[in-house]
Design a protein around this motif. Structure first.
Motif, mmCIF file in Angstrom:
data_model
loop_
_atom_site.group_PDB
_atom_site.id
_atom_site.type_symbol
_atom_site.label_atom_id
_atom_site.label_comp_id
_atom_site.label_asym_id
_atom_site.label_seq_id
_atom_site.Cartn_x
_atom_site.Cartn_y
_atom_site.Cartn_z
ATOM 1 N N GLY A 14 -7.536 -6.445 -5.228
ATOM 2 C CA GLY A 14 -6.391 -5.883 -5.927
ATOM 3 C C GLY A 14 -5.267 -5.428 -5.020
ATOM 4 O O GLY A 14 -4.304 -4.840 -5.474
ATOM 5 N N ALA A 15 -5.366 -5.665 -3.721
ATOM 6 C CA ALA A 15 -4.319 -5.291 -2.776
ATOM 7 C C ALA A 15 -4.304 -6.311 -1.647
ATOM 8 O O ALA A 15 -5.262 -7.042 -1.445
ATOM 9 N N GLU A 16 -3.212 -6.357 -0.913
ATOM 10 C CA GLU A 16 -3.131 -7.293 0.201
ATOM 11 C C GLU A 16 -4.086 -6.909 1.327
ATOM 12 O O GLU A 16 -4.787 -7.718 1.866
ATOM 13 N N PHE A 17 -4.062 -5.646 1.720
ATOM 14 C CA PHE A 17 -4.947 -5.134 2.755
ATOM 15 C C PHE A 17 -5.014 -3.620 2.651
ATOM 16 O O PHE A 17 -4.200 -2.995 1.985
ATOM 17 N N GLN A 18 -5.977 -3.030 3.328
ATOM 18 C CA GLN A 18 -6.079 -1.578 3.386
ATOM 19 C C GLN A 18 -6.743 -1.179 4.680
ATOM 20 O O GLN A 18 -7.446 -1.962 5.308
ATOM 21 N N GLY A 19 -6.522 0.026 5.095
ATOM 22 C CA GLY A 19 -7.152 0.599 6.274
ATOM 23 C C GLY A 19 -7.319 2.088 6.037
ATOM 24 O O GLY A 19 -6.746 2.652 5.098
ATOM 25 N N SER A 20 -8.091 2.740 6.865
ATOM 26 C CA SER A 20 -8.280 4.186 6.774
ATOM 27 C C SER A 20 -7.683 4.830 8.017
ATOM 28 O O SER A 20 -7.821 4.310 9.123
ATOM 29 N N TYR A 21 -7.036 5.964 7.827
ATOM 30 C CA TYR A 21 -6.379 6.682 8.905
ATOM 31 C C TYR A 21 -6.840 8.125 8.910
ATOM 32 O O TYR A 21 -7.297 8.640 7.886
ATOM 33 N N PRO A 22 -6.745 8.810 10.040
ATOM 34 C CA PRO A 22 -7.276 10.162 10.139
ATOM 35 C C PRO A 22 -6.548 11.187 9.273
ATOM 36 O O PRO A 22 -7.110 12.225 8.945
#
Length: 58
Positions: A14-22
């Motif tokens: 459902g999204a192009e990409f994702q990441g997690s950040y602090p």
């Protein structure tokens, strides 16, 4: 973009990409040059081979 990520950007359902950040500030800094949204909540890895993820945090 991935240099401050705790989980580098990857494809998501459902999204192009994702990441997690602090923190939110690091996420906003990472998204300055791209269109993005900030999700909040659980993220589930749907395919460990490709790291495709889904969930409200996507």
């Amino acid at each position: 973009m991935a240099s401050t990520a705790t989980d580098p950007p990857a494809f998501a359902v459902g999204a192009e990409f994702q990441g997690s950040y602090p923190n939110v500030g690091a996420a906003i800094d990472a998204g300055v040059r791209v269109r993005f949204g900030i999700g909040w909540g659980e993220v589930t890895v749907l395919d460990p081979n490709t790291n495709i993820q889904g969930g409200p945090g996507c």
